[in-house]
Design a protein around this motif. Sequence first.
Motif, PDB file in Angstrom:
ATOM      1  N   CYS A  11      -3.002  -0.397  -4.923  1.00 50.70           N
ATOM      2  CA  CYS A  11      -2.773   0.929  -4.627  1.00 50.70           C
ATOM      3  C   CYS A  11      -1.229   0.830  -4.242  1.00 50.70           C
ATOM      4  CB  CYS A  11      -3.547   1.231  -3.458  1.00 50.70           C
ATOM      5  SG  CYS A  11      -5.353   1.365  -3.440  1.00 50.70           S
ATOM      6  N   LEU A  12      -0.734  -0.133  -3.823  1.00 44.17           N
ATOM      7  CA  LEU A  12       0.654  -0.053  -3.366  1.00 44.17           C
ATOM      8  C   LEU A  12       1.312   0.278  -4.768  1.00 44.17           C
ATOM      9  CD1 LEU A  12       3.150  -0.516  -1.487  1.00 44.17           C
ATOM     10  CD2 LEU A  12       2.902  -2.807  -1.873  1.00 44.17           C
ATOM     11  N   ILE A  13       0.888  -0.800  -5.940  1.00 41.09           N
ATOM     12  CA  ILE A  13       1.481  -0.400  -7.109  1.00 41.09           C
ATOM     13  C   ILE A  13       1.326   0.678  -7.712  1.00 41.09           C
ATOM     14  CG2 ILE A  13       1.440  -1.577  -9.477  1.00 41.09           C
ATOM     15  CD1 ILE A  13       2.775  -3.263  -7.280  1.00 41.09           C
ATOM     16  N   GLU A  14       0.202   1.386  -7.587  1.00 40.85           N
ATOM     17  CA  GLU A  14      -0.164   2.880  -8.010  1.00 40.85           C
ATOM     18  C   GLU A  14       0.847   3.919  -7.550  1.00 40.85           C
ATOM     19  OE1 GLU A  14      -1.864   5.606 -10.454  1.00 40.85           O
ATOM     20  OE2 GLU A  14      -2.085   3.335 -10.424  1.00 40.85           O
ATOM     21  N   CYS A  15       1.285   3.639  -6.171  1.00 44.39           N
ATOM     22  CA  CYS A  15       2.071   4.627  -5.318  1.00 44.39           C
ATOM     23  C   CYS A  15       3.547   4.413  -6.052  1.00 44.39           C
ATOM     24  CB  CYS A  15       1.935   4.397  -4.001  1.00 44.39           C
ATOM     25  SG  CYS A  15       0.298   4.861  -3.269  1.00 44.39           S
ATOM     26  N   PHE A  16       3.947   3.114  -6.311  1.00 43.18           N
ATOM     27  CA  PHE A  16       5.346   2.930  -6.778  1.00 43.18           C
ATOM     28  C   PHE A  16       5.479   3.241  -8.138  1.00 43.18           C
ATOM     29  CE2 PHE A  16       8.402   0.144  -9.156  1.00 43.18           C
ATOM     30  CZ  PHE A  16       9.481   0.353  -8.368  1.00 43.18           C
ATOM     31  N   GLU A  17       4.439   3.090  -8.849  1.00 42.02           N
ATOM     32  CA  GLU A  17       4.608   3.824 -10.369  1.00 42.02           C
ATOM     33  C   GLU A  17       4.308   5.426 -10.458  1.00 42.02           C
ATOM     34  OE1 GLU A  17       5.214   1.817 -12.989  1.00 42.02           O
ATOM     35  OE2 GLU A  17       5.021   0.149 -12.019  1.00 42.02           O
ATOM     36  N   LYS A  18       3.760   6.023  -9.401  1.00 43.45           N
ATOM     37  CA  LYS A  18       3.826   7.287  -9.639  1.00 43.45           C
ATOM     38  C   LYS A  18       5.037   7.729  -9.020  1.00 43.45           C
ATOM     39  CE  LYS A  18       1.290  11.272  -7.473  1.00 43.45           C
ATOM     40  NZ  LYS A  18       0.081  11.522  -6.538  1.00 43.45           N
ATOM     41  N   ARG A  19       5.806   7.083  -7.914  1.00 43.62           N
ATOM     42  CA  ARG A  19       7.074   7.513  -7.664  1.00 43.62           C
ATOM     43  C   ARG A  19       8.293   7.272  -8.607  1.00 43.62           C
ATOM     44  NH1 ARG A  19       9.474  11.228  -4.094  1.00 43.62           N
ATOM     45  NH2 ARG A  19      11.352  10.643  -3.473  1.00 43.62           N
ATOM     46  N   PHE A  20       8.354   6.099  -9.206  1.00 48.60           N
ATOM     47  CA  PHE A  20       9.349   5.656 -10.111  1.00 48.60           C
ATOM     48  C   PHE A  20       8.815   5.615 -11.357  1.00 48.60           C
ATOM     49  CE2 PHE A  20      10.618   3.873  -6.051  1.00 48.60           C
ATOM     50  CZ  PHE A  20      11.862   4.507  -5.938  1.00 48.60           C
ATOM     51  N   VAL A  57      10.730   8.763   3.122  1.00 48.22           N
ATOM     52  CA  VAL A  57       9.544   8.879   3.521  1.00 48.22           C
ATOM     53  C   VAL A  57       8.754   9.758   2.234  1.00 48.22           C
ATOM     54  CG1 VAL A  57       7.815   9.514   5.134  1.00 48.22           C
ATOM     55  CG2 VAL A  57      10.065   8.753   5.868  1.00 48.22           C
ATOM     56  N   ILE A  58       7.640   9.124   1.821  1.00 48.10           N
ATOM     57  CA  ILE A  58       7.019   9.505   0.929  1.00 48.10           C
ATOM     58  C   ILE A  58       5.476   9.610   1.107  1.00 48.10           C
ATOM     59  CG2 ILE A  58       6.256   9.231  -1.861  1.00 48.10           C
ATOM     60  CD1 ILE A  58       8.765   7.494  -1.891  1.00 48.10           C
ATOM     61  N   ASP A  59       4.742  10.704   0.847  1.00 46.22           N
ATOM     62  CA  ASP A  59       3.590  10.953   1.164  1.00 46.22           C
ATOM     63  C   ASP A  59       2.555  10.399  -0.246  1.00 46.22           C
ATOM     64  OD1 ASP A  59       0.862  11.375   2.222  1.00 46.22           O
ATOM     65  OD2 ASP A  59       1.179  13.605   1.971  1.00 46.22           O
ATOM     66  N   CYS A  60       1.900   9.362  -0.274  1.00 48.62           N
ATOM     67  CA  CYS A  60       1.425   8.903  -1.700  1.00 48.62           C
ATOM     68  C   CYS A  60      -0.159   9.283  -1.607  1.00 48.62           C
ATOM     69  CB  CYS A  60       1.432   7.489  -1.708  1.00 48.62           C
ATOM     70  SG  CYS A  60       0.774   6.859  -3.246  1.00 48.62           S
ATOM     71  N   ARG A  61      -0.625  10.045  -2.470  1.00 47.05           N
ATOM     72  CA  ARG A  61      -1.890  10.323  -2.602  1.00 47.05           C
ATOM     73  C   ARG A  61      -2.239  10.149  -4.311  1.00 47.05           C
ATOM     74  NH1 ARG A  61      -2.853  16.062   0.691  1.00 47.05           N
ATOM     75  NH2 ARG A  61      -2.367  15.133   2.810  1.00 47.05           N
ATOM     76  N   ASN A  62      -3.457   9.261  -4.629  1.00 46.26           N
ATOM     77  CA  ASN A  62      -3.867   9.232  -6.047  1.00 46.26           C
ATOM     78  C   ASN A  62      -5.275   9.269  -5.969  1.00 46.26           C
ATOM     79  OD1 ASN A  62      -4.289   6.244  -5.981  1.00 46.26           O
ATOM     80  ND2 ASN A  62      -2.242   6.417  -5.205  1.00 46.26           N
ATOM     81  N   SER A  63      -5.774   9.405  -7.082  1.00 47.47           N
ATOM     82  CA  SER A  63      -7.197   9.577  -7.333  1.00 47.47           C
ATOM     83  C   SER A  63      -7.835   8.133  -7.300  1.00 47.47           C
ATOM     84  CB  SER A  63      -7.728  10.089  -8.818  1.00 47.47           C
ATOM     85  OG  SER A  63      -6.950   9.459  -9.780  1.00 47.47           O
ATOM     86  N   ASN A  81      10.466  -4.655  -3.887  1.00 51.56           N
ATOM     87  CA  ASN A  81      10.449  -5.055  -2.494  1.00 51.56           C
ATOM     88  C   ASN A  81      10.896  -4.103  -1.487  1.00 51.56           C
ATOM     89  OD1 ASN A  81       9.607  -7.505  -3.110  1.00 51.56           O
ATOM     90  ND2 ASN A  81      11.837  -8.281  -3.517  1.00 51.56           N
ATOM     91  N   ASP A  82      11.574  -3.401  -1.683  1.00 51.38           N
ATOM     92  CA  ASP A  82      12.049  -2.220  -0.916  1.00 51.38           C
ATOM     93  C   ASP A  82      11.041  -1.056  -0.825  1.00 51.38           C
ATOM     94  OD1 ASP A  82      14.531  -3.565  -0.566  1.00 51.38           O
ATOM     95  OD2 ASP A  82      15.509  -2.391  -1.957  1.00 51.38           O
ATOM     96  N   PHE A  83       9.854  -0.993  -1.521  1.00 56.56           N
ATOM     97  CA  PHE A  83       9.178  -0.035  -1.577  1.00 56.56           C
ATOM     98  C   PHE A  83       7.663  -0.548  -0.578  1.00 56.56           C
ATOM     99  CE2 PHE A  83       5.432   2.539  -2.980  1.00 56.56           C
ATOM    100  CZ  PHE A  83       5.975   3.700  -2.785  1.00 56.56           C
ATOM    101  N   TRP A  84       7.480  -0.098   0.300  1.00 61.60           N
ATOM    102  CA  TRP A  84       6.152  -0.574   0.909  1.00 61.60           C
ATOM    103  C   TRP A  84       5.557   0.864   1.823  1.00 61.60           C
ATOM    104  CZ3 TRP A  84       5.991  -0.692   6.600  1.00 61.60           C
ATOM    105  CH2 TRP A  84       7.238  -0.634   7.246  1.00 61.60           C
ATOM    106  N   CYS A  85       4.196   0.561   2.183  1.00 61.58           N
ATOM    107  CA  CYS A  85       3.593   1.714   2.834  1.00 61.58           C
ATOM    108  C   CYS A  85       2.645   1.069   4.107  1.00 61.58           C
ATOM    109  CB  CYS A  85       2.446   2.309   1.688  1.00 61.58           C
ATOM    110  SG  CYS A  85       3.049   2.732   0.177  1.00 61.58           S
ATOM    111  N   HIS A  86       2.721   2.232   4.810  1.00 62.78           N
ATOM    112  CA  HIS A  86       1.798   1.892   6.043  1.00 62.78           C
ATOM    113  C   HIS A  86       0.479   1.946   5.799  1.00 62.78           C
ATOM    114  CE1 HIS A  86       5.392   2.056   9.002  1.00 62.78           C
ATOM    115  NE2 HIS A  86       5.648   3.007   8.210  1.00 62.78           N
TER     116      HIS A  86
END
Length: 246
Positions: free
Chosen positions: A65-74, A182-188, A53-58
């Motif tokens: 995609c949000l889950i993908e960014c979260f799993e990529k970070r953690f 602040v994290i810049d999330c990019r994935n394929s 819940n603490d992880f969210w994106c603009h």
Amino acid sequence: MAAAAVAGLIPVLHSVAGDKSGYYIGRQLWFGFIAVYGVVVYVVRMPWASIHNDFWCHGNITYPCLIECFEKRFSSPVVGIWYFFFFIFLAFFFLMEFFMAQIRHKQTKTKAVETVADEVEEGSMVGIQEHVTTPKKSILNFHQEKMLLLLYLLYFLLQVGTQGVFLFLLIYHHLPLVSQPVIDCRNSLCPGSYVCLIRGTMEKQMSIYTLITLSSMIILFCLGFFIYSIHHYLLKGLSSVKFWVG
């Protein structure tokens, strides 16, 4: 579940630590470390309980995609690793406690049999009953039991090694995860680039710093006991032997 485990562990440690036999140096201290370690791990995991819940994106980002960014970070289980190293700490301690207790029990039985045999030779049956019913507490003698001393020293080396690995993971893997909110999330799989945030980074950093402090304290105490044991049981023993031979 973690609260129930900690709540069930405390009375067990209290009853075991209440044994004042102290048949090797630092026994009460290590029981105290177990209790403190369990409480600390339980407390510091709380800021990480709602990490999803603490992880969210603009932006207009989909939930996959949000889950993908979260799993990529953690990409590794942070709290799970903390519990794993706490289990390793417990396992090493209770293995040493088991071997020490077995050797102590064996020495107690041997001394009791020798005492009974001496009393039989003297013909004092009253003395036999006294020694059988009220055996004296035995203290492990590391000066004579060199293999036992090596086991004792091996325990400290294992604890230092595992806590050193844990310290490395905390500083170089877990702390950088929340060092930048602040994290810049990019994935394929997801188009575009998204700016993601982690809320409560200060609390999460403090939880990691607390574990770093605890792990460093354990390493220092292990090294202190290791150096003391080498000096007291090996070096002093060798110097006393040389003195008597000389």
